[in-house]
Design a protein around this motif. Structure first.
Motif, mmCIF file in Angstrom:
data_model
loop_
_atom_site.group_PDB
_atom_site.id
_atom_site.type_symbol
_atom_site.label_atom_id
_atom_site.label_comp_id
_atom_site.label_asym_id
_atom_site.label_seq_id
_atom_site.Cartn_x
_atom_site.Cartn_y
_atom_site.Cartn_z
ATOM 1 N N ILE A 89 31.361 65.928 96.474
ATOM 2 C CA ILE A 89 30.338 66.250 97.465
ATOM 3 C C ILE A 89 30.997 66.488 98.814
ATOM 4 C CG2 ILE A 89 28.519 64.936 96.310
ATOM 5 C CD1 ILE A 89 28.983 62.701 98.325
ATOM 6 N N SER A 90 30.237 67.080 99.719
ATOM 7 C CA SER A 90 30.693 67.307 101.088
ATOM 8 C C SER A 90 29.659 66.725 102.044
ATOM 9 C CB SER A 90 30.868 68.808 101.353
ATOM 10 O OG SER A 90 31.315 69.042 102.670
ATOM 11 N N ILE A 91 30.148 65.913 102.998
ATOM 12 C CA ILE A 91 29.267 65.302 103.996
ATOM 13 C C ILE A 91 29.961 65.359 105.357
ATOM 14 C CG2 ILE A 91 28.062 63.217 104.741
ATOM 15 C CD1 ILE A 91 28.046 62.268 101.865
ATOM 16 N N GLY A 92 29.338 66.031 106.308
ATOM 17 C CA GLY A 92 29.840 66.025 107.672
ATOM 18 C C GLY A 92 31.270 66.507 107.836
ATOM 19 N N GLY A 93 31.653 67.536 107.084
ATOM 20 C CA GLY A 93 32.999 68.082 107.207
ATOM 21 C C GLY A 93 34.031 67.389 106.334
ATOM 22 N N TYR A 94 33.646 66.294 105.680
ATOM 23 C CA TYR A 94 34.537 65.591 104.746
ATOM 24 C C TYR A 94 34.163 65.960 103.318
ATOM 25 C CZ TYR A 94 36.674 62.396 108.158
ATOM 26 O OH TYR A 94 37.389 61.861 109.203
ATOM 27 N N ASN A 95 35.178 66.189 102.484
ATOM 28 C CA ASN A 95 34.960 66.387 101.055
ATOM 29 C C ASN A 95 35.363 65.115 100.313
ATOM 30 O OD1 ASN A 95 34.102 68.983 101.497
ATOM 31 N ND2 ASN A 95 36.078 69.913 101.024
ATOM 32 N N TYR A 96 34.553 64.737 99.321
ATOM 33 C CA TYR A 96 34.770 63.519 98.555
ATOM 34 C C TYR A 96 34.891 63.884 97.074
ATOM 35 C CZ TYR A 96 32.911 61.310 102.801
ATOM 36 O OH TYR A 96 32.694 60.920 104.109
ATOM 37 N N ILE A 97 36.012 63.515 96.466
ATOM 38 C CA ILE A 97 36.224 63.739 95.038
ATOM 39 C C ILE A 97 36.135 62.400 94.318
ATOM 40 C CG2 ILE A 97 37.898 64.425 93.289
ATOM 41 C CD1 ILE A 97 39.005 66.469 95.220
ATOM 42 N N PHE A 98 35.217 62.300 93.367
ATOM 43 C CA PHE A 98 35.049 61.078 92.590
ATOM 44 C C PHE A 98 35.794 61.208 91.265
ATOM 45 C CE2 PHE A 98 31.380 61.390 95.371
ATOM 46 C CZ PHE A 98 31.245 60.092 95.869
ATOM 47 N N MET A 99 36.406 60.116 90.839
ATOM 48 C CA MET A 99 37.131 60.106 89.571
ATOM 49 C C MET A 99 37.170 58.684 89.030
ATOM 50 S SD MET A 99 40.955 60.646 91.176
ATOM 51 C CE MET A 99 40.343 61.769 92.452
ATOM 52 N N SER A 100 37.506 58.561 87.750
ATOM 53 C CA SER A 100 37.583 57.235 87.144
ATOM 54 C C SER A 100 38.812 56.487 87.650
ATOM 55 C CB SER A 100 37.620 57.342 85.618
ATOM 56 O OG SER A 100 38.782 58.036 85.197
ATOM 57 N N ASN A 101 38.701 55.180 87.690
ATOM 58 C CA ASN A 101 39.821 54.333 88.093
ATOM 59 C C ASN A 101 40.746 54.092 86.911
ATOM 60 O OD1 ASN A 101 41.257 52.405 89.846
ATOM 61 N ND2 ASN A 101 40.467 50.868 88.435
ATOM 62 N N LEU A 102 42.042 54.154 87.156
ATOM 63 C CA LEU A 102 43.034 53.847 86.132
ATOM 64 C C LEU A 102 43.750 52.555 86.510
ATOM 65 C CD1 LEU A 102 44.668 57.347 85.482
ATOM 66 C CD2 LEU A 102 42.819 56.243 84.212
ATOM 67 N N GLU A 103 43.875 51.662 85.554
ATOM 68 C CA GLU A 103 44.565 50.404 85.805
ATOM 69 C C GLU A 103 46.073 50.610 85.720
ATOM 70 O OE1 GLU A 103 43.187 47.717 86.809
ATOM 71 O OE2 GLU A 103 41.086 48.304 86.512
ATOM 72 N N GLY A 104 46.804 49.868 86.523
ATOM 73 C CA GLY A 104 48.250 49.927 86.441
ATOM 74 C C GLY A 104 48.912 49.757 87.795
ATOM 75 N N ILE A 212 52.915 57.736 89.214
ATOM 76 C CA ILE A 212 52.893 57.306 87.818
ATOM 77 C C ILE A 212 52.469 55.837 87.775
ATOM 78 C CG2 ILE A 212 54.239 56.980 85.716
ATOM 79 C CD1 ILE A 212 56.141 59.176 86.759
ATOM 80 N N LEU A 213 51.400 55.545 87.052
ATOM 81 C CA LEU A 213 50.934 54.168 86.895
ATOM 82 C C LEU A 213 51.433 53.614 85.567
ATOM 83 C CD1 LEU A 213 47.222 54.443 88.100
ATOM 84 C CD2 LEU A 213 49.263 53.907 89.451
ATOM 85 N N VAL A 214 51.842 52.346 85.566
ATOM 86 C CA VAL A 214 52.361 51.726 84.357
ATOM 87 C C VAL A 214 51.746 50.338 84.185
ATOM 88 C CG1 VAL A 214 54.554 52.982 84.410
ATOM 89 C CG2 VAL A 214 54.355 50.784 85.599
ATOM 90 N N GLN A 215 51.765 49.869 82.952
ATOM 91 C CA GLN A 215 51.313 48.521 82.630
ATOM 92 C C GLN A 215 52.340 47.852 81.721
ATOM 93 O OE1 GLN A 215 47.396 49.505 80.927
ATOM 94 N NE2 GLN A 215 46.444 48.387 82.613
ATOM 95 N N TYR A 216 52.537 46.554 81.928
ATOM 96 C CA TYR A 216 53.385 45.783 81.036
ATOM 97 C C TYR A 216 52.585 45.421 79.788
ATOM 98 C CZ TYR A 216 57.344 45.109 84.198
ATOM 99 O OH TYR A 216 58.460 45.313 84.983
ATOM 100 N N ILE A 217 53.056 45.864 78.631
ATOM 101 C CA ILE A 217 52.445 45.503 77.356
ATOM 102 C C ILE A 217 53.010 44.151 76.902
ATOM 103 C CG2 ILE A 217 51.986 46.220 74.987
ATOM 104 C CD1 ILE A 217 50.786 47.996 77.227
ATOM 105 N N THR A 218 54.302 43.990 77.067
ATOM 106 C CA THR A 218 54.999 42.721 76.898
ATOM 107 C C THR A 218 55.961 42.622 78.076
ATOM 108 O OG1 THR A 218 56.930 43.534 75.671
ATOM 109 C CG2 THR A 218 54.926 43.079 74.389
ATOM 110 N N PRO A 219 56.598 41.466 78.289
ATOM 111 C CA PRO A 219 57.555 41.357 79.399
ATOM 112 C C PRO A 219 58.681 42.386 79.336
ATOM 113 C CG PRO A 219 56.973 39.183 78.602
ATOM 114 C CD PRO A 219 56.358 40.151 77.640
ATOM 115 N N ASP A 220 58.924 42.951 78.141
ATOM 116 C CA ASP A 220 60.016 43.911 77.980
ATOM 117 C C ASP A 220 59.529 45.314 77.618
ATOM 118 O OD1 ASP A 220 61.998 41.896 78.397
ATOM 119 O OD2 ASP A 220 61.648 41.209 76.343
ATOM 120 N N THR A 221 58.216 45.548 77.760
ATOM 121 C CA THR A 221 57.663 46.847 77.363
ATOM 122 C C THR A 221 56.722 47.372 78.445
ATOM 123 O OG1 THR A 221 57.705 46.126 75.047
ATOM 124 C CG2 THR A 221 56.445 48.122 75.560
#
Length: 283
Positions: A89-104, A212-221
């Motif tokens: 959307i656009s409000i008052g000269g600002y554009n806003y892009i919505f997207m899903s949050n990614l964990e990491g 680049i977002l990353v997550q630890y699956i195990t302490p070594d992965t």
């Protein structure tokens, strides 16, 4: 003003169709931004998590081509971990892009402390992701992204082509464009090494540890959980991903360049040297 259809969860969140007139969608958005978590901020551009599952990116006159390209890539994404585009959307000269949050966690916050085997694992995963991206059909016969397609080149700031670019020779002319007063012979000499026969592929355009977002699956992965910031993505020469993966990375203090998935994106050291010369000429 809605400039890209809002997903139902965003409509519900901001009360777009609510009969309650005590709070307008604009009021609700400002409250969500105020109470949200800042994920990134550079000059007037902000990225804020406004709910556990929704992020908004906004700035004055923010380039809306990012969400247009995200929608296209999302439809072909296969195993590419990326935010789902949720409208704009656009409000008052600002554009806003919505997207899903990614964990990491941002890979950039961990990279210097990772052991070589974990770095090599990231290289292999990134190669698989970029292979999926490069196998996508191109959205049009033109370079770049957006509607209409335009090329974008980030150096000190983002430069955007003025018109359609349909081949690499035209792309090279765009790269060499500058406001500096230069001898045409010198400019031609400095850009004479730019190739004109590279394959055109879909490209992220800003692959570096902070995106680049990353997550630890195990302490070594470690697993790549997301690629973010698709603002510079689009159809570009096959060397472009390699060159732009090194932009903004201090090669004196980081070994990032040693772990690029060159088996997928190629090793384009000559094109990188040429691009460094282009920067010296046009900036």
């Amino acid at each position: 003003m809605v400039i890209s259809p809002l997903a139902s969860q965003v409509q519900d969140l901001i009360g777009l169709n609510s009969p309650d007139t005590s709070n307008t969608p604009t009021d609700t958005i400002w409250r969500l931004l105020r109470d949200g978590t800042v994920l990134h901020q550079l000059l007037s551009k902000w990225v804020i998590r406004i709910t556990p599952t929704i992020v908004v990116k906004f700035a004055p006159s923010l380039d809306i081509s990012e969400i247009q390209t995200m929608y296209y890539i999302w439809s072909y994404r296969k195993s590419i971990p990326m935010p789902e585009p949720l409208g704009a959307i656009s409000i008052g000269g600002y554009n806003y892009i919505f997207m899903s949050n990614l964990e990491g966690l941002a890979l950039g916050s961990l990279w210097s402390r990772l052991e070589p085997d974990l770095k090599d694992s990231i290289r292999l995963q990134l190669g698989e992701i970029l292979q999926c991206l490069r196998e996508m059909p191109l959205p049009s016969m033109y370079f770049g992204s957006g509607k209409p397609p335009r090329c974008r080149d980030l150096r000190r700031q983002i430069r955007i082509s003025l018109g359609l670019i349909s081949n690499e020779a035209e792309f090279n002319k765009f790269l060499a464009s500058t406001d500096r007063k230069l001898n045409p012979t010198y400019l031609g000499l400095c850009t004479s090494g730019l190739g004109t026969s590279h394959k055109t592929v879909m490209t992220h355009g800003d692959i570096r540890p902070d995106n680049i977002l990353v997550q630890y699956i195990t302490p070594d992965t470690l697993k790549i959980s997301g690629l973010v910031d698709w603002e510079l993505s689009g159809a570009y020469p096959e060397y472009w991903e390699y060159v732009k993966s090194l932009a903004g990375v201090n090669c004196d203090s980081s070994d990032w360049f040693s772990y690029l998935p060159t088996d997928v994106i190629g090793s384009h050291s000559e094109e990188w040297r040429q691009d460094c010369l282009v920067s010296r000429v046009v900036l």
